[in-house]
Enzyme design. Sequence first.
Site, short mmCIF file in Angstrom:
data_model
loop_
_atom_site.label_atom_id
_atom_site.label_comp_id
_atom_site.label_asym_id
_atom_site.label_seq_id
_atom_site.Cartn_x
_atom_site.Cartn_y
_atom_site.Cartn_z
N PHE A 84 0.81 -1.23 0.00
CA PHE A 84 0.00 0.00 0.00
C PHE A 84 0.83 1.26 0.00
O PHE A 84 0.37 2.32 -0.41
CB PHE A 84 -0.97 -0.01 1.19
CG PHE A 84 -0.49 0.72 2.41
CD1 PHE A 84 0.39 0.13 3.30
CD2 PHE A 84 -0.92 2.02 2.67
CE1 PHE A 84 0.84 0.82 4.42
CE2 PHE A 84 -0.48 2.70 3.79
CZ PHE A 84 0.41 2.11 4.67
N LYS A 85 2.10 1.17 0.44
CA LYS A 85 2.92 2.38 0.50
C LYS A 85 3.12 3.00 -0.88
O LYS A 85 3.41 4.19 -0.99
CB LYS A 85 4.24 2.09 1.18
CG LYS A 85 4.06 1.79 2.66
CD LYS A 85 5.37 1.71 3.41
CE LYS A 85 5.15 1.54 4.90
NZ LYS A 85 4.59 0.21 5.24
N ASP A 86 2.95 2.20 -1.94
CA ASP A 86 3.08 2.75 -3.29
C ASP A 86 2.07 3.86 -3.55
O ASP A 86 2.35 4.80 -4.28
CB ASP A 86 2.83 1.64 -4.33
CG ASP A 86 3.99 0.65 -4.43
OD1 ASP A 86 5.14 1.04 -4.21
OD2 ASP A 86 3.71 -0.53 -4.73
#
Length: 474
Positions: free
Chosen positions: A119-121
């Site tokens: 999810f950090k993308d």
Amino acid sequence: MAPSEGGESLSGIRYISTRGGGDPTGFQDAVMTGLAPDGGLLIPDSIPDVRDRLEEWSGLSFADLSFEVIRLFSDIPDADLKQIIDRSYSAFRHPEVVPTVPVGGVHVMELFHGPTLAFKDVALQFLGNTFEYILERTGRHLNILAATSGDTGSAAIYSVRGREHIQIFVMHPDGKVAPVQERQMTAVLDENVHNIAIKGTFDDCQRIMKSIFEDLDFKRKYSLGAVNSVNWARVLAQIVYYFYSGLRTMKVTGASRVRFAVPTGNFGDILAGWYALRMGLPVSHLVLATNENDILARFFETGEYSLGTVYHTLSPSMDIQVASNFERYLYCRVGQDPEKISAMMQQFRETGKLAVELAEGEEVDPVFIPGVGRREDILEVIRRYHDEFNYVLDPHTAVGVHVAEQHLNPDEPMICLSTAHPAKFSAAITEATGAEVHHRILDGLLQAETRCTTLPNDVQAVRAFVVEHGQVSR
Ligand SMILES: *Cc1c(COP(=O)(O)O)cnc(C)c1O
């Protein structure tokens, strides 16, 4: 990207420090600054109320909705912002960017369709493009220095690879990162990406980073930048998917309110949900799910925030005790009083403990429902979803789903944030189900060429490496 002059810039929002120091700044300065100079966190000085726009927003694509949300907080002209956003989300492999799928009794919001499958993308792709936009306009350079035990490093590298004005240096402990995650970093061969394997532990990497950042002359001369989750741009980009998934799920189910369950480490992801709620998204509860590292769950149970030991768990990206974004929430919880926050944070540094005062019978915050998912819970959830629904949860997501299942309400759909593709943590999946999970991107890495420099566990060695390969602004 050609920077446009002037143009519309809607937002009058300024950014202030939770500890009250410094002058208010605009969005672009806040993004470049990261942490406020007084050690506090930057927060917007007001929160837009968007309740009369929800109907209209419920039909927008993810990129268009990102534009509408982000422009409320930003001083980047509209045309430029649109380009930054379109670029950021065209790197995702799903047409919806962040699709939500019903599974069993919950709705799973899949945040793992970006380049590194986590999810950090979502936030880092936006941050990388925003950095590059600001640097292009000022002609300056940025040298990003980061330490990682796995997940964050690859998302940061993919957010800035190939950028003209940015060099990135990512330290990981030599031989101590999961092979797949190490390859996700070292198989990126762009010239501006520098992987450094340190002969030491993750704590050594962090210590080296801290020590280099503390040399303010060096930091200034080499324009050292950080990409960690205290950067406001990261929180901001994450607010969008709460609106996107929440509005869609209400439309599909006919419900008038939703709940979210968020697997939590640094309090960055769930903080974005709390901002969405304050902007007017009809959210009744945020389920805050931790693994055995339960400092945040304990805080919302008892009002006391106190350090415990760090456990290594099946969800390593949440093996965190001090949640770097928590101060943003606490600031509001104690009545937006910077002096009080400064005193509380100092007390926490000195004693490892802080507490909010609670009246007899008062809850810390009725919006947040805390809970813990332990090793055996996680394996059980992964196995059950695999066997009953033919759906594979990654172990971080499973922490959220486990706690979520204890707080279901038939009138309020439960949206569980899925923070990683299960193939990134395949050992846990195999342990739970006996099955193997693959993703072609990860499998392809096994044959890929890699580039990495091994350095001793020594500040001077890393500093010399940055001097040799960094760019200096003229
Ligand atoms: C970083 C991360 C988390 C925790 O997010 P926070 O913003 O730190 O709460 C959860 N799952 C995965 C896979 C992560 O990489």
